[in-house]
Motif scaffolding. Structure first.
Motif, PDB file in Angstrom:
ATOM      1  N   UNK A  66       0.840  -1.194   0.000  1.00 19.52           N
ATOM      2  CA  UNK A  66       0.000   0.000   0.000  1.00 19.52           C
ATOM      3  C   UNK A  66       0.869   1.235   0.000  1.00 19.52           C
ATOM      4  N   UNK A  67       0.397   2.252  -0.703  1.00 24.47           N
ATOM      5  CA  UNK A  67       1.027   3.567  -0.689  1.00 24.47           C
ATOM      6  C   UNK A  67      -0.096   4.587  -0.776  1.00 24.47           C
ATOM      7  N   UNK A  68      -0.141   5.465   0.201  1.00 24.66           N
ATOM      8  CA  UNK A  68      -1.247   6.407   0.323  1.00 24.66           C
ATOM      9  C   UNK A  68      -2.535   5.597   0.377  1.00 24.66           C
ATOM     10  N   UNK A  69      -3.427   5.768  -0.563  1.00 29.60           N
ATOM     11  CA  UNK A  69      -4.674   4.993  -0.538  1.00 29.60           C
ATOM     12  C   UNK A  69      -4.683   3.895  -1.601  1.00 29.60           C
ATOM     13  N   UNK A  70      -3.581   3.700  -2.287  1.00 31.65           N
ATOM     14  CA  UNK A  70      -3.504   2.705  -3.347  1.00 31.65           C
ATOM     15  C   UNK A  70      -2.982   1.378  -2.812  1.00 31.65           C
ATOM     16  N   UNK A  71      -3.466   0.295  -3.403  1.00 38.12           N
ATOM     17  CA  UNK A  71      -2.948  -1.047  -3.119  1.00 38.12           C
ATOM     18  C   UNK A  71      -2.475  -1.613  -4.450  1.00 38.12           C
ATOM     19  N   UNK A  72      -1.351  -2.315  -4.421  1.00 38.98           N
ATOM     20  CA  UNK A  72      -0.824  -2.859  -5.664  1.00 38.98           C
ATOM     21  C   UNK A  72      -0.098  -4.162  -5.411  1.00 38.98           C
ATOM     22  N   UNK A  73      -0.038  -4.973  -6.471  1.00 41.27           N
ATOM     23  CA  UNK A  73       0.604  -6.284  -6.402  1.00 41.27           C
ATOM     24  C   UNK A  73       2.109  -6.145  -6.598  1.00 41.27           C
ATOM     25  N   UNK A  74       2.841  -6.964  -5.858  1.00 43.38           N
ATOM     26  CA  UNK A  74       4.301  -7.053  -5.969  1.00 43.38           C
ATOM     27  C   UNK A  74       4.637  -8.540  -6.064  1.00 43.38           C
ATOM     28  N   UNK A  75       5.520  -8.881  -6.987  1.00 42.55           N
ATOM     29  CA  UNK A  75       5.966 -10.271  -7.111  1.00 42.55           C
ATOM     30  C   UNK A  75       7.472 -10.326  -6.885  1.00 42.55           C
ATOM     31  N   UNK A  76       7.890 -11.262  -6.032  1.00 38.38           N
ATOM     32  CA  UNK A  76       9.311 -11.490  -5.772  1.00 38.38           C
ATOM     33  C   UNK A  76       9.661 -12.873  -6.306  1.00 38.38           C
ATOM     34  N   UNK A  77      10.665 -12.922  -7.183  1.00 36.47           N
ATOM     35  CA  UNK A  77      11.189 -14.207  -7.633  1.00 36.47           C
ATOM     36  C   UNK A  77      12.493 -14.456  -6.895  1.00 36.47           C
ATOM     37  N   UNK A  78      12.572 -15.579  -6.209  1.00 34.63           N
ATOM     38  CA  UNK A  78      13.805 -15.951  -5.512  1.00 34.63           C
ATOM     39  C   UNK A  78      14.754 -16.533  -6.547  1.00 34.63           C
ATOM     40  N   UNK A  79      15.937 -15.952  -6.665  1.00 37.08           N
ATOM     41  CA  UNK A  79      16.914 -16.425  -7.653  1.00 37.08           C
ATOM     42  C   UNK A  79      18.036 -17.240  -7.007  1.00 37.08           C
ATOM     43  N   UNK A  80      18.405 -16.893  -5.776  1.00 36.32           N
ATOM     44  CA  UNK A  80      19.537 -17.577  -5.138  1.00 36.32           C
ATOM     45  C   UNK A  80      19.316 -17.640  -3.633  1.00 36.32           C
ATOM     46  N   UNK A  81      19.624 -18.797  -3.049  1.00 38.34           N
ATOM     47  CA  UNK A  81      19.592 -18.986  -1.602  1.00 38.34           C
ATOM     48  C   UNK A  81      20.868 -19.734  -1.244  1.00 38.34           C
ATOM     49  N   UNK A  82      21.778 -19.072  -0.543  1.00 39.52           N
ATOM     50  CA  UNK A  82      23.058 -19.670  -0.161  1.00 39.52           C
ATOM     51  C   UNK A  82      23.234 -19.535   1.353  1.00 39.52           C
ATOM     52  N   UNK A  83      22.764 -20.553   2.109  1.00 43.00           N
ATOM     53  CA  UNK A  83      22.841 -20.457   3.572  1.00 43.00           C
ATOM     54  C   UNK A  83      24.268 -20.423   4.102  1.00 43.00           C
ATOM     55  N   UNK A  84      25.216 -21.053   3.422  1.00 41.46           N
ATOM     56  CA  UNK A  84      26.607 -21.056   3.888  1.00 41.46           C
ATOM     57  C   UNK A  84      27.209 -19.653   3.856  1.00 41.46           C
ATOM     58  N   UNK A  85      26.900 -18.904   2.806  1.00 43.84           N
ATOM     59  CA  UNK A  85      27.413 -17.533   2.677  1.00 43.84           C
ATOM     60  C   UNK A  85      26.416 -16.502   3.191  1.00 43.84           C
ATOM     61  N   UNK A  86      25.244 -16.981   3.636  1.00 49.81           N
ATOM     62  CA  UNK A  86      24.154 -16.099   4.093  1.00 49.81           C
ATOM     63  C   UNK A  86      23.868 -15.029   3.040  1.00 49.81           C
ATOM     64  N   UNK A  87      23.553 -15.515   1.863  1.00 51.09           N
ATOM     65  CA  UNK A  87      23.334 -14.650   0.700  1.00 51.09           C
ATOM     66  C   UNK A  87      22.029 -15.046   0.020  1.00 51.09           C
ATOM     67  N   UNK A  88      21.219 -14.038  -0.294  1.00 48.14           N
ATOM     68  CA  UNK A  88      19.961 -14.234  -1.004  1.00 48.14           C
ATOM     69  C   UNK A  88      19.937 -13.302  -2.210  1.00 48.14           C
ATOM     70  N   UNK A  89      19.270 -13.738  -3.257  1.00 45.39           N
ATOM     71  CA  UNK A  89      19.074 -12.852  -4.413  1.00 45.39           C
ATOM     72  C   UNK A  89      17.620 -12.952  -4.828  1.00 45.39           C
ATOM     73  N   UNK A  90      16.983 -11.793  -4.923  1.00 40.07           N
ATOM     74  CA  UNK A  90      15.592 -11.682  -5.326  1.00 40.07           C
ATOM     75  C   UNK A  90      15.486 -10.755  -6.523  1.00 40.07           C
ATOM     76  N   UNK A  91      14.500 -11.000  -7.371  1.00 38.57           N
ATOM     77  CA  UNK A  91      14.119 -10.026  -8.390  1.00 38.57           C
ATOM     78  C   UNK A  91      12.686  -9.636  -8.054  1.00 38.57           C
TER      79      UNK A  91
END
Length: 151
Positions: A66-91
């Motif tokens: 939400x922003x002000x009175x608007x609501x909008x959709x957001x999509x996150x694609x997970x590209x990378x999950x590296x628990x050893x390096x504690x690194x994530x990549x999202x688009x």
């Protein structure tokens, strides 16, 4: 996309905010890799994840923001999950054609908490729409994660 912190080109903006969170790195990692944890730090409500469960490459996370009175959709694609390096990549696909290619890293600071770094590469749509989105949102896009992570 390669991150060049605090840089600008015609249709891109790169920023690298960071914050120290007063929580163990394992807790921060858990919050950032569980879609149901996104509600605690993102300014949005999770409506679903495909597939369900912890973050994994290829997963899509659907949110409503939400922003002000608007609501909008957001999509996150997970590209990378590296628990050893504690690194994530999202688009992250945001409204108005704005795309954020984001790398999140965490460093354990022991008793001091966890250092969380966000490498954000924003791509704007071409033409006048992109220029308008940049003008309207540049300040907000440069904002650091302190407020969100403090939650």
């Amino acid at each position: 996309m390669q991150n060049a912190c605090n840089g600008e080109r015609l249709n891109t903006l790169s920023v690298c905010p960071s914050a120290v969170v007063q929580a163990p790195v394992e807790r921060v990692w858990s919050l950032l890799t569980r879609p149901d944890g996104f509600d605690l730090w993102a300014d949005a409500i999770v409506v679903g994840a495909e597939p369900e469960g912890p973050a994994q490459p290829g997963q899509l996370i659907h949110l409503v923001a939400s922003a002000l009175t608007w609501r909008f959709a957001v999509t996150i694609e997970v590209r990378e999950v590296d628990p050893d390096r504690r690194r994530l990549r999202f688009v992250v696909e945001l409204p108005l054609g704005l795309v954020n290619d984001e790398v999140v890293t965490m460093a354990d600071l022991g008793q001091e908490g966890t250092l969380v770094r966000f490498g954000r590469d924003f791509s704007f749509p071409p033409g006048w729409r992109g220029r308008l989105v940049r003008i309207l949102m540049a300040r907000e896009l440069r904002r650091g994660p302190e407020d969100a992570l403090a939650r």
